[in-house]
Design a protein around this motif. Structure first.
Motif, PDB file in Angstrom:
ATOM      1  N   ARG A 108     -17.504  36.450 -31.937  1.00  0.00           N
ATOM      2  CA  ARG A 108     -16.764  37.575 -31.362  1.00  0.00           C
ATOM      3  C   ARG A 108     -17.722  38.436 -30.561  1.00  0.00           C
ATOM      4  O   ARG A 108     -18.942  38.322 -30.685  1.00  0.00           O
ATOM      5  N   ALA A 109     -17.151  39.308 -29.734  1.00  0.00           N
ATOM      6  CA  ALA A 109     -17.959  40.199 -28.909  1.00  0.00           C
ATOM      7  C   ALA A 109     -17.096  41.352 -28.427  1.00  0.00           C
ATOM      8  O   ALA A 109     -15.866  41.343 -28.575  1.00  0.00           O
ATOM      9  N   THR A 110     -17.756  42.336 -27.819  1.00  0.00           N
ATOM     10  CA  THR A 110     -17.074  43.536 -27.341  1.00  0.00           C
ATOM     11  C   THR A 110     -17.588  43.907 -25.955  1.00  0.00           C
ATOM     12  O   THR A 110     -18.789  43.795 -25.681  1.00  0.00           O
ATOM     13  N   LEU A 111     -16.670  44.324 -25.100  1.00  0.00           N
ATOM     14  CA  LEU A 111     -17.022  44.923 -23.815  1.00  0.00           C
ATOM     15  C   LEU A 111     -16.613  46.391 -23.853  1.00  0.00           C
ATOM     16  O   LEU A 111     -15.472  46.707 -24.211  1.00  0.00           O
ATOM     17  N   VAL A 112     -17.524  47.274 -23.481  1.00  0.00           N
ATOM     18  CA  VAL A 112     -17.261  48.712 -23.511  1.00  0.00           C
ATOM     19  C   VAL A 112     -17.287  49.240 -22.083  1.00  0.00           C
ATOM     20  O   VAL A 112     -18.297  49.106 -21.374  1.00  0.00           O
TER      21      VAL A 112
ATOM     22  N   VAL B 101      -7.966  46.912 -26.426  1.00  0.00           N
ATOM     23  CA  VAL B 101      -7.279  45.659 -26.115  1.00  0.00           C
ATOM     24  C   VAL B 101      -8.015  44.575 -26.886  1.00  0.00           C
ATOM     25  O   VAL B 101      -9.201  44.333 -26.666  1.00  0.00           O
ATOM     26  N   ASN B 102      -7.314  43.943 -27.811  1.00  0.00           N
ATOM     27  CA  ASN B 102      -7.890  42.894 -28.643  1.00  0.00           C
ATOM     28  C   ASN B 102      -7.411  41.544 -28.112  1.00  0.00           C
ATOM     29  O   ASN B 102      -6.211  41.298 -28.033  1.00  0.00           O
ATOM     30  N   LEU B 103      -8.357  40.698 -27.760  1.00  0.00           N
ATOM     31  CA  LEU B 103      -8.028  39.415 -27.141  1.00  0.00           C
ATOM     32  C   LEU B 103      -8.567  38.254 -27.974  1.00  0.00           C
ATOM     33  O   LEU B 103      -9.652  38.342 -28.556  1.00  0.00           O
ATOM     34  N   LEU B 104      -7.816  37.173 -28.004  1.00  0.00           N
ATOM     35  CA  LEU B 104      -8.322  35.894 -28.463  1.00  0.00           C
ATOM     36  C   LEU B 104      -8.376  34.982 -27.249  1.00  0.00           C
ATOM     37  O   LEU B 104      -7.377  34.841 -26.530  1.00  0.00           O
ATOM     38  N   VAL B 105      -9.546  34.407 -27.000  1.00  0.00           N
ATOM     39  CA  VAL B 105      -9.720  33.561 -25.824  1.00  0.00           C
ATOM     40  C   VAL B 105     -10.261  32.207 -26.248  1.00  0.00           C
ATOM     41  O   VAL B 105     -11.058  32.105 -27.195  1.00  0.00           O
TER      42      VAL B 105
ATOM     43  N   MET C 222     -13.573  26.580 -28.486  1.00  0.00           N
ATOM     44  CA  MET C 222     -13.351  27.337 -29.703  1.00  0.00           C
ATOM     45  C   MET C 222     -12.675  28.658 -29.344  1.00  0.00           C
ATOM     46  O   MET C 222     -12.944  29.253 -28.295  1.00  0.00           O
ATOM     47  N   ILE C 223     -11.766  29.095 -30.203  1.00  0.00           N
ATOM     48  CA  ILE C 223     -11.107  30.379 -29.999  1.00  0.00           C
ATOM     49  C   ILE C 223     -11.978  31.475 -30.606  1.00  0.00           C
ATOM     50  O   ILE C 223     -12.402  31.368 -31.762  1.00  0.00           O
ATOM     51  N   VAL C 224     -12.244  32.512 -29.808  1.00  0.00           N
ATOM     52  CA  VAL C 224     -13.110  33.619 -30.239  1.00  0.00           C
ATOM     53  C   VAL C 224     -12.407  34.939 -29.936  1.00  0.00           C
ATOM     54  O   VAL C 224     -11.427  34.985 -29.181  1.00  0.00           O
ATOM     55  N   GLU C 225     -12.933  35.999 -30.499  1.00  0.00           N
ATOM     56  CA  GLU C 225     -12.328  37.321 -30.343  1.00  0.00           C
ATOM     57  C   GLU C 225     -13.155  38.171 -29.381  1.00  0.00           C
ATOM     58  O   GLU C 225     -14.378  38.212 -29.472  1.00  0.00           O
ATOM     59  N   VAL C 226     -12.460  38.856 -28.471  1.00  0.00           N
ATOM     60  CA  VAL C 226     -13.101  39.809 -27.558  1.00  0.00           C
ATOM     61  C   VAL C 226     -12.314  41.113 -27.600  1.00  0.00           C
ATOM     62  O   VAL C 226     -11.095  41.113 -27.410  1.00  0.00           O
ATOM     63  N   GLN C 227     -13.020  42.206 -27.845  1.00  0.00           N
ATOM     64  CA  GLN C 227     -12.400  43.527 -27.821  1.00  0.00           C
ATOM     65  C   GLN C 227     -12.830  44.260 -26.561  1.00  0.00           C
ATOM     66  O   GLN C 227     -14.012  44.258 -26.208  1.00  0.00           O
ATOM     67  N   LEU C 228     -11.862  44.889 -25.903  1.00  0.00           N
ATOM     68  CA  LEU C 228     -12.131  45.723 -24.735  1.00  0.00           C
ATOM     69  C   LEU C 228     -11.989  47.180 -25.161  1.00  0.00           C
ATOM     70  O   LEU C 228     -10.907  47.614 -25.566  1.00  0.00           O
ATOM     71  N   HIS C 229     -13.089  47.924 -25.075  1.00  0.00           N
ATOM     72  CA  HIS C 229     -13.139  49.303 -25.550  1.00  0.00           C
ATOM     73  C   HIS C 229     -13.340  50.281 -24.395  1.00  0.00           C
ATOM     74  O   HIS C 229     -13.919  49.931 -23.363  1.00  0.00           O
ATOM     75  N   LEU C 230     -12.930  51.516 -24.623  1.00  0.00           N
ATOM     76  CA  LEU C 230     -13.390  52.652 -23.836  1.00  0.00           C
ATOM     77  C   LEU C 230     -14.468  53.358 -24.659  1.00  0.00           C
ATOM     78  O   LEU C 230     -14.345  53.496 -25.880  1.00  0.00           O
TER      79      LEU C 230
END
Length: 264
Positions: free
Chosen positions: A125-129, A167-171, A178-186
């Motif tokens: 998983r990972a996060t973009l801010v 915004v919580n994404l599974l890509v 492989m399906i992984v999780e990506v969160q888009l944050h402010l």
């Protein structure tokens, strides 16, 4: 009499012709009107109109947890490369945590997925801010072009009870599949989540865990405690979210900024 009538008729004809000549027709192409307020709303509208997906939850290519963990490092490296590219293009911050531990994955599978490991999608998983709504949406579109988005949870359109938004994404990654999780944050909301909200979450989790361990529903006092905790979080998140709405307005029309309350 006919002469008088004829003279009057000629006078009316001349008057009508004079008025007609005075009217000019602008045949030039109509100039487009740039509606500042409309341009502004598009950023927020794009975010609110990003629909959360419905239907069955996405599943991994296998239900064998050992096989998933064999491929997890490859997926995490692939995700890291993709998000670093997006970060450089869109000017966001990337957060790459460690792969979820095997033990935590087992606990989640038993507790939430009734033992079916194919449903666990956040081993990698990972996060973009982002610093503003426009950047967040650009990041989403870039991610959508480089991966297969298989699930969207838009918590800006439907925030959590605490007021938390992301915004919580599974890509599905193109190489490892492989399906992984990506969160888009402010950024300001992310800071609250990792700070004051984390403490609130721990307290709520503790209250719920006690009730679950005792095999009973929450009692009235526990529910009141949770309500009070979530209200404190909600105030923080609401204030942060309003700052981003005002920031978006200010980018186009500073006269929109003021002390007037904004809708959540």
């Amino acid at each position: 009499m006919n002469r008088i009538f004829r003279t009057f008729f000629i006078f009316l004809l001349l008057l009508t012709t004079r008025n007609a000549i005075a009217v000019t027709v602008d045949t030039s192409a109509e100039k487009p009107i740039y509606d500042v307020s409309h341009a502004l709303v598009n950023d927020l509208d794009s975010l609110f109109n990003l629909a959360s997906t419905a239907g069955a939850a996405p599943i991994q290519y296998t239900d064998n947890l050992d096989q998933l963990y064999e491929r997890a490092p490859l997926a995490q490296n692939e995700l890291s490369r993709l998000l670093n590219d997006i970060s450089q293009t869109c000017h966001t911050q990337v957060i790459i945590p460690e792969i979820k531990t095997y033990q935590r994955a087992q606990q989640k599978i038993q507790r939430k997925f009734e033992g079916d490991a194919s449903y666990i999608t956040d081993i990698a998983r990972a996060t973009l801010v982002a610093d503003d709504v426009s950047t967040l949406m650009r990041s989403y579109h870039a991610l959508n072009q480089s991966t297969e988005v298989v699930q969207v949870k838009n918590r800006f359109a439907e925030p959590k009870a605490s007021g938390y938004r992301d915004v919580n994404l599974l890509v599905k990654l193109p190489e490892s599949e492989m399906i992984v999780e990506v969160q888009l944050h402010l950024a300001k909301i992310a800071d609250i989540k990792s700070g004051p909200e984390h403490q609130v979450y721990q307290q709520i989790q503790q209250i719920e865990d006690i009730a679950q361990a005792e095999h009973r529903p929450l009692n009235d006092f526990e529910m009141m405690q949770i309500v009070h905790l979530r209200q404190s979080s909600h105030k923080l998140y609401h204030k942060a979210w309003l700052s981003y709405k005002r920031q978006s307005l200010a980018q186009f029309d500073p006269t929109h900024i003021g002390d007037q309350p904004q809708a959540a």
